[in-house]
Enzyme design. Structure first.
Site, PDB file in Angstrom:
ATOM      1  N   SER A 148       0.850  -1.192   0.000  1.00 29.87           N
ATOM      2  CA  SER A 148       0.000   0.000   0.000  1.00 29.87           C
ATOM      3  C   SER A 148       0.884   1.239   0.000  1.00 29.87           C
ATOM      4  O   SER A 148       2.000   1.218   0.562  1.00 29.87           O
ATOM      5  CB  SER A 148      -0.907   0.013   1.239  1.00 29.87           C
ATOM      6  N   TYR A 161      -0.880  -0.291  10.635  1.00 32.68           N
ATOM      7  CA  TYR A 161      -1.140  -0.574   9.224  1.00 32.68           C
ATOM      8  C   TYR A 161      -0.004  -0.075   8.343  1.00 32.68           C
ATOM      9  O   TYR A 161       0.527  -0.820   7.511  1.00 32.68           O
ATOM     10  CB  TYR A 161      -2.464   0.053   8.787  1.00 32.68           C
ATOM     11  N   LYS A 165       2.804  -2.461   6.122  1.00 36.38           N
ATOM     12  CA  LYS A 165       3.020  -2.362   4.681  1.00 36.38           C
ATOM     13  C   LYS A 165       4.456  -1.942   4.354  1.00 36.38           C
ATOM     14  O   LYS A 165       5.023  -2.356   3.338  1.00 36.38           O
ATOM     15  CB  LYS A 165       2.016  -1.386   4.069  1.00 36.38           C
TER      16      LYS A 165
END
Length: 268
Positions: A148, A161, A165
């Site tokens: 991402s 998060y 990534k």
């Protein structure tokens, strides 16, 4: 060792994790064809059954598997079972979860952080490594990791998060250096906002939004061409260059001032 190029080898077997998500379902539909084996993993049984039925109708032999990737040992055993039965030519590790700290929270939920770290980083790098072992024995193979653009930034409202990534990207870059000389192709996909249930939970603008179908087409093209990295849409490639020119204090100020929230469910 068989020196057949992965770019020319016909893909007989494809494993997709996150096959019940927006991008995963689109990839499954597009890879489904007569003579191909699809191993589709997902959490949602209803959507998994639906995509399996559709892919069967397109001529593929389909093996659906309902699985929770927060159980890494079970996922590893499942991959080895699928490999033993059908082989592994292409493995797309697309499953992931996201979470955003709400304004009234001082920290993220520790249990949620653990699950996110397992699903977004620990399990996919484990599965990628196991897949590579299998592919080394046959002399070729392709692996895709879905990252991402959040991995480019230290997001204070989504620390777990964005860091998961970022870690996935680092693993992909290192593993590709190790495996590509041995005819194992690894492609890191770094999407921006894709119109999927995950991004639909976000409150606020989703700049440069692309459809799940468009994302799937870009990924398939990158896999076919043997790309090491795919960032899309193109605006995020430009932003990546521009933000590197920002002074550190200004970059930090911008990240701390971001105001992003999420709904409990997409469309909620």
């Amino acid at each position: 060792m068989n020196k057949v190029s992965t770019s020319r080898h016909e893909l007989r077997s494809v494993l997709i994790t996150g096959a019940t998500g927006g991008i995963g379902m689109e990839l499954a539909k597009r890879y489904a064809k007569p003579g191909r084996v699809l191993m589709l993993w997902g959490r949602n049984k209803e959507r998994l059954d639906a995509i399996a039925k559709l892919c069967c109708a397109r001529g593929a032999e389909v093996f659906p598997r309902q699985i929770d990737l927060s159980n890494g040992e079970a996922a590893l055993a499942a991959l080895r079972e699928d490999q033993e039965r059908s082989g592994l030519d292409l493995v797309i590790l697309g499953a992931g979860v996201s979470d955003i700290k709400s304004p009234d929270q001082q920290t993220e939920d520790p249990a949620g952080v653990l699950k996110l770290a397992l699903v977004n980083y620990a399990t996919p790098v484990t599965l990628a490594t196991a897949a590579a072992q299998s592919m080394l024995r046959q002399g070729y193979g392709k692996i895709v990791l879905i990252g991402s653009v959040a991995g480019f930034y230290e997001l204070p409202f989504a620390a777990s998060y964005s860091s998961s990534k970022a870690g996935l990207a680092c693993f992909a870059q290192a593993a590709d250096l190790a495996w590509r000389p041995k005819n194992i192709q690894l492609t890191l996909v770094i999407p921006g906002f894709v119109d999927t249930p995950m991004s639909q939970r976000l409150e606020g603008p989703r700049p440069f939004l692309v459809s799940a179908g468009s994302a799937a087409r870009k990924i398939m093209k990158a896999v076919k061409n043997g790309q090491v990295e795919l960032i899309f849409p193109w605006q995020f490639r430009v932003l990546r260059i521009a933000e590197r020119l920002l002074p550190a204090f200004l970059r930090k100020h911008i990240l701390q001032s971001l105001d992003v929230g999420q709904k409990e469910h997409a469309g909620g």
